[in-house]
Design an enzyme around this catalytic site. Sequence first.
Site, PDB file in Angstrom:
ATOM      1  N   VAL A 140       0.920  -1.293   0.126  1.00 23.52           N
ATOM      2  CA  VAL A 140      -0.133   0.063  -0.048  1.00 23.52           C
ATOM      3  C   VAL A 140       1.010   1.219   0.118  1.00 23.52           C
ATOM      4  O   VAL A 140       1.579   1.604   1.038  1.00 23.52           O
ATOM      5  CB  VAL A 140      -0.927  -0.023   1.061  1.00 23.52           C
ATOM      6  N   HIS A 164       3.013   3.805   6.265  1.00 23.46           N
ATOM      7  CA  HIS A 164       2.335   3.178   7.600  1.00 23.46           C
ATOM      8  C   HIS A 164       3.179   2.424   8.415  1.00 23.46           C
ATOM      9  O   HIS A 164       4.078   1.828   7.737  1.00 23.46           O
ATOM     10  CB  HIS A 164       1.164   2.456   7.082  1.00 23.46           C
TER      11      HIS A 164
HETATM   12  P1  AMP Z   1       2.170  -3.063   3.348  1.00 29.01           P
HETATM   13  O1  AMP Z   1       2.640  -4.481   2.792  1.00 29.01           O
HETATM   14  O2  AMP Z   1       3.422  -2.871   4.504  1.00 29.01           O
HETATM   15  O3  AMP Z   1       2.209  -2.208   2.487  1.00 29.01           O
HETATM   16  O4  AMP Z   1       0.891  -3.224   4.301  1.00 29.01           O
HETATM   17  C1  AMP Z   1      -0.181  -3.023   3.901  1.00 29.01           C
HETATM   18  C2  AMP Z   1      -1.265  -3.720   4.797  1.00 29.01           C
HETATM   19  O5  AMP Z   1      -2.385  -3.353   4.680  1.00 29.01           O
HETATM   20  C3  AMP Z   1      -1.337  -5.341   4.727  1.00 29.01           C
HETATM   21  O6  AMP Z   1      -0.806  -5.923   6.081  1.00 29.01           O
HETATM   22  C4  AMP Z   1      -2.526  -5.536   4.453  1.00 29.01           C
HETATM   23  O7  AMP Z   1      -3.006  -6.849   5.140  1.00 29.01           O
HETATM   24  C5  AMP Z   1      -3.473  -4.391   5.003  1.00 29.01           C
HETATM   25  N1  AMP Z   1      -4.634  -4.110   4.427  1.00 29.01           N
HETATM   26  C6  AMP Z   1      -4.941  -3.956   3.072  1.00 29.01           C
HETATM   27  N2  AMP Z   1      -5.920  -3.604   3.021  1.00 29.01           N
HETATM   28  C7  AMP Z   1      -6.667  -3.446   4.105  1.00 29.01           C
HETATM   29  C8  AMP Z   1      -7.841  -3.051   4.666  1.00 29.01           C
HETATM   30  N3  AMP Z   1      -8.795  -2.749   3.723  1.00 29.01           N
HETATM   31  N4  AMP Z   1      -8.115  -2.748   6.081  1.00 29.01           N
HETATM   32  C9  AMP Z   1      -7.070  -3.106   6.740  1.00 29.01           C
HETATM   33  N5  AMP Z   1      -5.665  -3.230   6.434  1.00 29.01           N
HETATM   34  C10 AMP Z   1      -5.423  -3.808   5.082  1.00 29.01           C
END
Ligand code: AMP
Length: 114
Positions: free
Chosen positions: A96, A100
């Site tokens: 994403v 974060h």
């Molecule tokens: P990253 O891989 O560090 O970019 O982390 C993105 C995180 O967002 C992953 O751990 C996903 O499981 C989480 N994620 C994706 N979509 C959602 C959502 N709609 N609500 C909560 N977490 C999400």
Amino acid sequence: MSNTLFEKIAAREIPATIVYEDSQILAIRDINPQAPSHILIFPKKPISRIADAGPEEAGLLGHLLLKAAEIAKKEGLAAEGYRIVINNGPHGGETVPHLHVHVLGGRRMQWPPG
Ligand code: AMP
């Protein structure tokens, strides 16, 4: 309309379980938890990734990190310990593109990460 997934969550366009919010940041439960406690904390301002943050973001980033520790404590993770992770770019595992912090706890973590 909001752009990134986390902007949409902050705007309540997509539902999420919110565990903390203030004017600058939001903390939600990860939809695909990798530990008994898995929380994502992000600035409402859509900085793409840590590599794109400039010195003007120092206060915001400090706030984000201190809140991560505070939220971990509220989750009951402080005594046993926990991990804070920022994935940056493809090799870092970023999926994403909105900066974060992951807070993971409730189980023993492995090192080095896979
Ligand atoms: P990253 O891989 O560090 O970019 O982390 C993105 C995180 O967002 C992953 O751990 C996903 O499981 C989480 N994620 C994706 N979509 C959602 C959502 N709609 N609500 C909560 N977490 C999400």
